[in-house]
Motif scaffolding. Structure first.
Motif, PDB file in Angstrom:
ATOM      1  N   GLU A  66       0.825  -1.203   0.000  1.00  0.00           N
ATOM      2  CA  GLU A  66       0.000   0.000   0.000  1.00  0.00           C
ATOM      3  C   GLU A  66       0.864   1.260   0.000  1.00  0.00           C
ATOM      4  N   SER A 102      -5.623  -2.215   6.332  1.00  0.00           N
ATOM      5  CA  SER A 102      -5.964  -1.079   5.481  1.00  0.00           C
ATOM      6  C   SER A 102      -7.276  -0.438   5.916  1.00  0.00           C
ATOM      7  N   ARG A 142      -6.892   1.410   9.267  1.00  0.00           N
ATOM      8  CA  ARG A 142      -6.179   2.688   9.188  1.00  0.00           C
ATOM      9  C   ARG A 142      -7.011   3.749   8.469  1.00  0.00           C
ATOM     10  N   ASN A 143      -7.761   3.324   7.440  1.00  0.00           N
ATOM     11  CA  ASN A 143      -8.534   4.289   6.660  1.00  0.00           C
ATOM     12  C   ASN A 143      -9.871   4.643   7.309  1.00  0.00           C
ATOM     13  N   LYS A 144     -10.579   3.631   7.831  1.00  0.00           N
ATOM     14  CA  LYS A 144     -11.906   3.871   8.415  1.00  0.00           C
ATOM     15  C   LYS A 144     -11.834   4.392   9.851  1.00  0.00           C
ATOM     16  N   GLY A 174      -8.926   5.753  11.207  1.00  0.00           N
ATOM     17  CA  GLY A 174      -7.930   6.811  11.352  1.00  0.00           C
ATOM     18  C   GLY A 174      -6.726   6.418  12.169  1.00  0.00           C
TER      19      GLY A 174
END
Length: 457
Positions: free
Chosen positions: A72, A285, A288-290, A292
């Motif tokens: 990523e 992933s 970390r994205n949803k 934060g």
């Protein structure tokens, strides 16, 4: 009295010889004897140290955390991340099938074991060199080279696992394999967690990571494991099998599935279990994205996953030795259902998810324990001479669902992680239900023949 005792010795030994001969003649379903193996304690200790070193090195390349985070960071698309499970399982299925005969007829299985461990070290040194040579400045090129080396690494892993399990079947008696699994994983997890807590915070930063140090340390530990593999004491064996063309190798796998009904059910259970790996690249992933969360959380996720491995090893190892690997399989196939379900719940509850997402990785820690349990069950239902063929067929069946992993990655990008994770949970639950149809070999007397086509068992 002495004249009466003399005939009794041969009379007692004669049935055991006949039983031994019948074991060699049976094509499938034989429970290996529980006699002590030559240099068993020495080899037991060496295999424990070997697995502990590999486990410690593995924490720095965790498939559900570190490796997808690397890809990523190189700006890879979701479908490329979905290729990771495909390359992982392809390497652990097709290459072992191609070399199964070679390992079977090789008198010293430890030679393949040593060679593949050395190859794994070299491949990981190649991955480390991507950052040492600053190829990460060309992210798209580096991503493709990374995927290539990743695929080659798991090709070596696949052959290595076949050699290891065949060697374990030769060197360690069945009722000590669960103990080996438990001790090696507990020591390995303790070492891995300690190294991760001390070293990973130095190499993982909020917006970036020092991957050259992370992978360099793994390379050093894999090299140490390679040196331990040289210490194995093994007597030569003599199994023969004529060479076959490529198409016949797959026919052999198909024949194994066709003729052995119990193994066929095991193949279905293992294939359903493997669908859990389709989500591996996306757990870190989506968190970390949803939610934060940044790179520093990777430290605690790899720690949680390895703690889960140690915990489940302590649970399943003694159960497998005392009650049989079928009982252990039913337990692990049920527990793995919770991983995608818990992940789906936590990403929908932001505050709860931030504080509790490590629980998902504790459950994911069950995966290597379950895979070893599948292998141990396979070793127990197959005759020793056919261990490579059964193990390679088992690996091929476990790989089948992962050919859909790029599609799974695409679907995660289109319909979202939540929907895909619920579908995977349903498949895992079905696998748990089917695990109750498997035969428990230890219900039969040692040396007794379990008919491979008997569906009534």
């Amino acid at each position: 009295m002495k004249q009466r005792r003399k005939p009794r010795g041969p009379e007692k030994k004669e049935p055991s010889r006949a039983a031994d001969q019948s074991v060699d003649e049976k094509p499938t379903g034989i429970l290996a004897g529980d006699e002590a193996r030559p240099a068993e304690m020495r080899n037991f200790v060496i295999l424990v140290i070997y697995q502990a070193l590999m486990r410690t090195g593995w924490i720095f390349k965790t498939e559900s955390v570190i490796m997808p985070a690397v890809l990523e960071s190189l700006a890879a698309s979701p479908w490329m991340m979905g290729c990771l499970p495909l390359l992982n399982r392809f390497g652990q299925s097709i290459p072992p099938l191609l070399v199964a005969r070679r390992i079977k007829v090789t008198p010293f299985k430890s030679r393949a074991f040593i060679g593949t461990t050395t190859s794994m070290t070299l491949m990981f040194a190649g991955i480390t060199s991507l950052w040492l040579l600053h190829l990460d400045k060309l992210p798209h090129l580096a991503a493709w080279i990374y995927l290539l080396l990743y695929g080659l690494f798991f090709t070596a892993i696949g052959i290595n696992q076949l050699a290891y399990n065949t060697l374990q079947g030769k060197l360690i008696r069945p009722t000590r394999r669960g103990r080996l699994l438990m001790i090696a994983d507990v020591i390995g997890v303790t070492s891995a967690v300690a190294c991760a807590v001390m070293l990973l915070p130095r190499w993982l930063h909020e917006g970036a990571a020092d991957f050259e140090w992370i992978f360099g340390f793994s390379t050093a530990l894999f090299g140490a494991a390679s040196l331990m593999a040289w210490q194995i004491v093994e007597l030569p064996d003599n199994h023969d099998e004529p060479p076959k063309p490529l198409r016949r190798l797959f026919e052999g796998a198909w024949r194994t599935l066709k003729e052995d009904a119990n193994f066929r059910r095991l193949a279905i259970v293992s294939a359903l279990f493997t669908t859990s790996l389709l989500l591996f690249p996306f757990y870190q992933s989506v968190a970390r994205n949803k939610l934060g969360l940044g790179f520093p959380m990777l430290v605690w996720w790899v720690v949680a996953q390895n703690c889960g491995t140690g915990l489940f090893s302590v649970l399943t190892g003694p159960i497998a030795d005392r009650f049989g690997n079928r009982r252990a399989l039913s337990i692990v196939t049920l527990l793995i259902c919770a991983a995608p379900l818990v992940a789906a719940i936590l990403i929908s509850q932001t505050e709860l998810g931030k504080n509790s997402f490590s629980l998902v990785f504790v459950l994911i820690g069950l995966t290597p324990v379950a895979q070893k349990t599948f292998n141990n069950y396979t070793l127990e239902i197959a005759p020793p001479s056919e261990h490579p063929r059964y193990l390679s067929t088992q690996n091929l069946c476990m790989a089948a669902p992962l050919f859909l992993s790029p599609l799974a990655g695409y679907l995660v990008g289109v319909v979202g992680f939540y929907t895909v994770s619920l579908c995977i949970t349903g498949l895992l639950f079905l696998g748990w239900l089917l695990s109750f149809t498997l035969v428990e070999p230890r219900h039969h007397q040692p040396g007794a023949y379990v008919a491979p086509g008997d569906d009534s068992l």
